[in-house]
Design a protein around this motif. Structure first.
Motif, PDB file in Angstrom:
ATOM      1  N   THR A   1       0.848  -1.185   0.000  1.00 54.76           N
ATOM      2  CA  THR A   1       0.000   0.000   0.000  1.00 54.76           C
ATOM      3  C   THR A   1       0.885   1.236   0.000  1.00 54.76           C
ATOM      4  OG1 THR A   1      -1.844   1.085   1.151  1.00 54.76           O
ATOM      5  CG2 THR A   1      -0.119   0.136   2.523  1.00 54.76           C
ATOM      6  N   PHE A   2       0.320   2.379  -0.248  1.00 50.47           N
ATOM      7  CA  PHE A   2       1.083   3.631  -0.185  1.00 50.47           C
ATOM      8  C   PHE A   2       1.514   3.902   1.252  1.00 50.47           C
ATOM      9  CE2 PHE A   2       1.034   8.207   0.787  1.00 50.47           C
ATOM     10  CZ  PHE A   2       2.075   8.628  -0.033  1.00 50.47           C
ATOM     11  N   ILE A   3       2.790   4.233   1.441  1.00 52.20           N
ATOM     12  CA  ILE A   3       3.319   4.570   2.762  1.00 52.20           C
ATOM     13  C   ILE A   3       3.965   5.949   2.667  1.00 52.20           C
ATOM     14  CG2 ILE A   3       4.912   3.910   4.620  1.00 52.20           C
ATOM     15  CD1 ILE A   3       4.752   1.025   3.581  1.00 52.20           C
ATOM     16  N   PRO A   4       3.447   6.934   3.397  1.00 52.91           N
ATOM     17  CA  PRO A   4       4.007   8.285   3.298  1.00 52.91           C
ATOM     18  C   PRO A   4       5.392   8.383   3.941  1.00 52.91           C
ATOM     19  CG  PRO A   4       2.408   8.187   5.071  1.00 52.91           C
ATOM     20  CD  PRO A   4       2.352   6.853   4.367  1.00 52.91           C
ATOM     21  N   LYS A   5       6.110   9.432   3.591  1.00 49.26           N
ATOM     22  CA  LYS A   5       7.410   9.675   4.215  1.00 49.26           C
ATOM     23  C   LYS A   5       7.256   9.682   5.733  1.00 49.26           C
ATOM     24  CE  LYS A   5      11.262  12.931   4.446  1.00 49.26           C
ATOM     25  NZ  LYS A   5      11.827  14.230   3.993  1.00 49.26           N
ATOM     26  N   ASP A   6       8.161   9.003   6.427  1.00 54.86           N
ATOM     27  CA  ASP A   6       8.161   8.824   7.892  1.00 54.86           C
ATOM     28  C   ASP A   6       7.062   7.885   8.375  1.00 54.86           C
ATOM     29  OD1 ASP A   6      10.362  10.559   8.224  1.00 54.86           O
ATOM     30  OD2 ASP A   6       9.027  12.300   8.213  1.00 54.86           O
ATOM     31  N   GLY A   7       6.329   7.279   7.436  1.00 52.67           N
ATOM     32  CA  GLY A   7       5.305   6.317   7.817  1.00 52.67           C
ATOM     33  C   GLY A   7       5.909   5.011   8.304  1.00 52.67           C
ATOM     34  N   ASP A   8       5.092   4.224   8.998  1.00 52.16           N
ATOM     35  CA  ASP A   8       5.548   2.965   9.598  1.00 52.16           C
ATOM     36  C   ASP A   8       5.671   1.855   8.559  1.00 52.16           C
ATOM     37  OD1 ASP A   8       5.445   4.307  11.992  1.00 52.16           O
ATOM     38  OD2 ASP A   8       3.603   3.326  12.692  1.00 52.16           O
ATOM     39  N   ILE A   9       6.736   1.082   8.680  1.00 56.23           N
ATOM     40  CA  ILE A   9       6.886  -0.167   7.936  1.00 56.23           C
ATOM     41  C   ILE A   9       6.583  -1.292   8.919  1.00 56.23           C
ATOM     42  CG2 ILE A   9       8.393  -1.595   6.518  1.00 56.23           C
ATOM     43  CD1 ILE A   9       7.974   1.185   5.368  1.00 56.23           C
ATOM     44  N   ILE A  10       5.563  -2.095   8.612  1.00 52.63           N
ATOM     45  CA  ILE A  10       5.121  -3.148   9.525  1.00 52.63           C
ATOM     46  C   ILE A  10       5.409  -4.514   8.903  1.00 52.63           C
ATOM     47  CG2 ILE A  10       3.179  -4.120  10.826  1.00 52.63           C
ATOM     48  CD1 ILE A  10       3.930  -1.282  11.671  1.00 52.63           C
ATOM     49  N   MET A  11       6.064  -5.382   9.684  1.00 55.08           N
ATOM     50  CA  MET A  11       6.338  -6.747   9.242  1.00 55.08           C
ATOM     51  C   MET A  11       6.305  -7.648  10.476  1.00 55.08           C
ATOM     52  SD  MET A  11       9.509  -8.053   6.857  1.00 55.08           S
ATOM     53  CE  MET A  11       9.604  -9.750   6.319  1.00 55.08           C
ATOM     54  N   TYR A  12       5.852  -8.867  10.338  1.00 55.00           N
ATOM     55  CA  TYR A  12       5.631  -9.767  11.475  1.00 55.00           C
ATOM     56  C   TYR A  12       4.650  -9.136  12.476  1.00 55.00           C
ATOM     57  CZ  TYR A  12       9.824 -12.191   9.802  1.00 55.00           C
ATOM     58  OH  TYR A  12      10.755 -12.857   9.040  1.00 55.00           O
ATOM     59  N   GLY A  13       3.882  -8.141  12.015  1.00 56.79           N
ATOM     60  CA  GLY A  13       2.919  -7.472  12.880  1.00 56.79           C
ATOM     61  C   GLY A  13       3.517  -6.429  13.795  1.00 56.79           C
ATOM     62  N   VAL A  14       4.818  -6.098  13.632  1.00 56.09           N
ATOM     63  CA  VAL A  14       5.472  -5.115  14.497  1.00 56.09           C
ATOM     64  C   VAL A  14       6.164  -4.051  13.650  1.00 56.09           C
ATOM     65  CG1 VAL A  14       5.819  -6.776  16.358  1.00 56.09           C
ATOM     66  CG2 VAL A  14       7.622  -6.439  14.662  1.00 56.09           C
ATOM     67  N   LEU A  15       6.488  -2.930  14.278  1.00 54.79           N
ATOM     68  CA  LEU A  15       7.203  -1.851  13.613  1.00 54.79           C
ATOM     69  C   LEU A  15       8.638  -2.277  13.332  1.00 54.79           C
ATOM     70  CD1 LEU A  15       7.346   1.178  12.732  1.00 54.79           C
ATOM     71  CD2 LEU A  15       8.063   1.675  15.088  1.00 54.79           C
ATOM     72  N   VAL A  16       9.053  -2.204  12.050  1.00 55.63           N
ATOM     73  CA  VAL A  16      10.412  -2.606  11.691  1.00 55.63           C
ATOM     74  C   VAL A  16      11.174  -1.498  10.966  1.00 55.63           C
ATOM     75  CG1 VAL A  16       9.864  -5.063  11.576  1.00 55.63           C
ATOM     76  CG2 VAL A  16       9.665  -3.653   9.499  1.00 55.63           C
ATOM     77  N   GLY A  17      10.511  -0.349  10.702  1.00 58.71           N
ATOM     78  CA  GLY A  17      11.203   0.732  10.024  1.00 58.71           C
ATOM     79  C   GLY A  17      10.299   1.911   9.747  1.00 58.71           C
ATOM     80  N   HIS A  18      10.917   3.004   9.291  1.00 56.04           N
ATOM     81  CA  HIS A  18      10.189   4.186   8.840  1.00 56.04           C
ATOM     82  C   HIS A  18      10.611   4.512   7.418  1.00 56.04           C
ATOM     83  CE1 HIS A  18       9.468   5.652  13.220  1.00 56.04           C
ATOM     84  NE2 HIS A  18       8.388   5.036  12.739  1.00 56.04           N
ATOM     85  N   ALA A  19       9.676   5.027   6.646  1.00 53.99           N
ATOM     86  CA  ALA A  19       9.964   5.379   5.253  1.00 53.99           C
ATOM     87  C   ALA A  19      10.764   6.681   5.190  1.00 53.99           C
ATOM     88  CB  ALA A  19       8.669   5.523   4.475  1.00 53.99           C
ATOM     89  N   ASN A  20      11.785   6.701   4.360  1.00 49.95           N
ATOM     90  CA  ASN A  20      12.577   7.919   4.148  1.00 49.95           C
ATOM     91  C   ASN A  20      11.949   8.826   3.098  1.00 49.95           C
ATOM     92  OD1 ASN A  20      14.580   7.213   5.999  1.00 49.95           O
ATOM     93  ND2 ASN A  20      15.750   6.079   4.457  1.00 49.95           N
TER      94      ASN A  20
END
Length: 535
Positions: free
Chosen positions: A45-64
């Protein structure tokens, strides 16, 4: 048709490519915007800058930057991030215990010790209390393994002999002595190190604790320890640590001090005589049946890839749950690789005290790393990143799956040891050999080691069973891989079926019916953790 991608958790906004995906491919409602190599991830899906990257159901990163759906995630367009964590009043210790009816009456053939532990091997170890004695212990070890039939030789000795003498003399060259006067001694192993003096008092105490963990290890029949005499790591300190781990320790133990014995000749003659006598006593031990509850299984990973968290690690996690349900013990270590899942593990601790200990150790470790300009975000290696583990939190969320889903019954600080059944969290670095060394020091009598890229890591006294995350690795490096979980990725096997195969291999190895590839190669890695920043 083979599945192309996998969404691991319903809340995830990225999917994993299970095979190479070409640009323009339609995938689960999105179109790949570029070529995506197997093991890598793309957005759903679209993820805005500084938006959350979710994997395994947990926060794993932020979009640059703004990331459209179908975009490949890279070290350039996302950065490491993980959620906050703390100690909650409510404990989450309910779990769905696996059906272990097929395993409850199974046993393994082990060496029973008077302290109640059971070994999967019967090794004699030789170790220095300080690095000054490395030469002497090496000389003692070389003499014993050659004289007592434990020297295997290696193919490169034969190659050199051929180069020197031609093929005609190759058959006459044999570095192996097959006559063993002590057939019940699995092997004679050497544990050298660079510590024991010149470090901090904490380093010295930790070293003595680790060495005591090996002396009292269920896989160890007896030990020879050489001390210089003037170093910080004193014999009395080692004896204190041995007594903590095995009160009334009664296995053969030869401890000699060079400054007391005098000449090297006097030291070595005494060491030889006392070791020989100890070997004769230890040789009386024979394998006897033991319940699977006597297994202490270390869970380790190294050379991880983008498939680790969806094949080998969760399969090992299912084994962990079975071992716990059978009354055994499991060790999950590598604290830098638990980053991002701290809250879940804290909630699974059976008491507030354990949760506080765990979160305290994690925060202290992280702050020490940050104090020297680093952090857990520095943990992934170049190989990890190249094969799809873009941030430490992505790597960690997959690595934590090795621990299964059972409650956390203990939290152990290095160089502690397992004292109760269930799942224990052991504070160690993420570094493969340091962590494996520590798990065995905590009395793991078998280690399950997952790898996606391949690593030869082993241990002097405990079998380290190497499980590949993908079939390509298993075919490429069959000399180090014991079992392939790649069929899970290919869709040819379920995680439960993979876990069944791992359980059988575990029992065969514990019984001495199977020799781990690392043992065949004599990959006897031993590196103590000098407490500090090692990721």
């Amino acid at each position: 048709m083979r599945q192309q991608t996998l969404q691991i958790h319903p809340a995830d906004n990225v999917i994993v490519a299970l095979q190479d995906v070409p640009k323009g491919a339609a995938l689960s409602g999105v179109t790949a915007l570029r070529d995506v190599s197997a093991k890598h991830k793309l957005t759903t899906t679209f993820i805005p800058k500084d938006g959350d990257i979710i994997m395994y159901g947990v926060l794993v990163g932020h979009a640059n930057e703004d990331l459209p759906a179908g975009e490949l995630i890279t070290t350039a367009n996302i950065r490491h991030a993980s959620g906050n964590f703390g100690v909650r009043t409510e404990r989450q210790t309910q779990w769905n215990q696996p059906d272990v009816a097929a395993w409850k009456d199974r046993s393994f053939l082990g060496y029973h010790r008077t302290d109640g532990r059971v070994g999967t091997g019967n090794y004699w170890i030789i170790l220095p209390l300080v690095f000054c004695e490395n030469r002497n212990v090496q000389l003692l070890h070389e003499t014993l393994i050659k004289g007592l039939g434990y020297h295997k030789g290696n193919p490169y000795e034969t190659l050199l002999h051929e180069m020197l003498h031609g093929n005609a003399g190759a058959s006459a060259h044999n570095g192996v002595n097959s006559q063993r006067p002590f057939p019940n001694i699995t092997g004679i192993k050497l544990l050298t190190h660079t510590m024991g003096c010149g470090g901090t008092k904490d380093d010295t105490r930790a070293l003595c604790g680790l060495l005591a963990g090996y002396v009292t290890h269920p896989n160890v029949a007896g030990a020879t320890v050489l001390s210089l005499g003037c170093q910080n790591a004193q014999i009395s300190m080692l004896r204190e640590e041995i007594e903590k781990r095995s009160p009334g320790y009664d296995r053969p133990l030869a401890i000699l001090e060079q400054q007391q014995e005098g000449t090297e000749k006097a030291l070595m003659e005494q060491a030889m005589r006392q070791t020989f006598d100890g070997l004769a006593k230890a040789n009386a031990q024979e394998r006897q049946p033991a319940p699977l509850s006597k297994l202490i299984v270390g869970m380790e990973c190294g050379g991880s890839d983008g498939f680790s968290g969806i094949s080998a690690n969760p399969a090992v996690g299912k084994v962990a749950d079975r071992i716990v349900a059978l009354g055994g013990s499991v060790i999950l270590s590598e604290f830098p690789e638990l980053c991002g899942v701290e809250q879940e593990l804290s909630d699974r601790c059976t008491s507030m005290e354990l949760a506080e200990k765990y979160t305290g150790l994690m925060k202290t470790y992280a702050s020490r790393a940050e104090a020297v300009g680093s952090g857990f975000d520095s943990n992934p290696s170049a190989g990890n990143i190249r094969d799809g583990l873009i941030t430490d939190a992505i790597k960690s969320a997959g690595a934590a799956r090795k621990g299964g889903s059972s409650p956390v019954t203990d939290v152990i600080d290095y160089p502690g040891w397992v004292q109760r059944p269930g799942l224990a969290l052991l504070c160690t670095p993420g570094s493969d050999v340091e962590s494996t060394t520590a798990e065995v020091g905590a009395h793991a009598n078998v280690v399950l080691f997952t790898t996606g890229l391949g690593t030869p890591t082993g241990n002097p006294v405990t079998p380290v069973l190497k499980l590949s995350t993908n079939s390509r690795l298993a075919a490429k490096m069959p000399d180090i891989i014991d079992l392939d979980t790649g069929p899970v990725i290919n869709g040819d096997e379920t995680l439960d079926q993979a876990a069944d195969r791992i359980m059988e291999l575990l029992i065969y190895s514990a019984s001495g019916h199977y020799t781990a590839k690392a043992q065949v190669l004599e990959q006897d890695d031993f590196i103590p953790w000098k407490r500090g920043v090692s990721l």
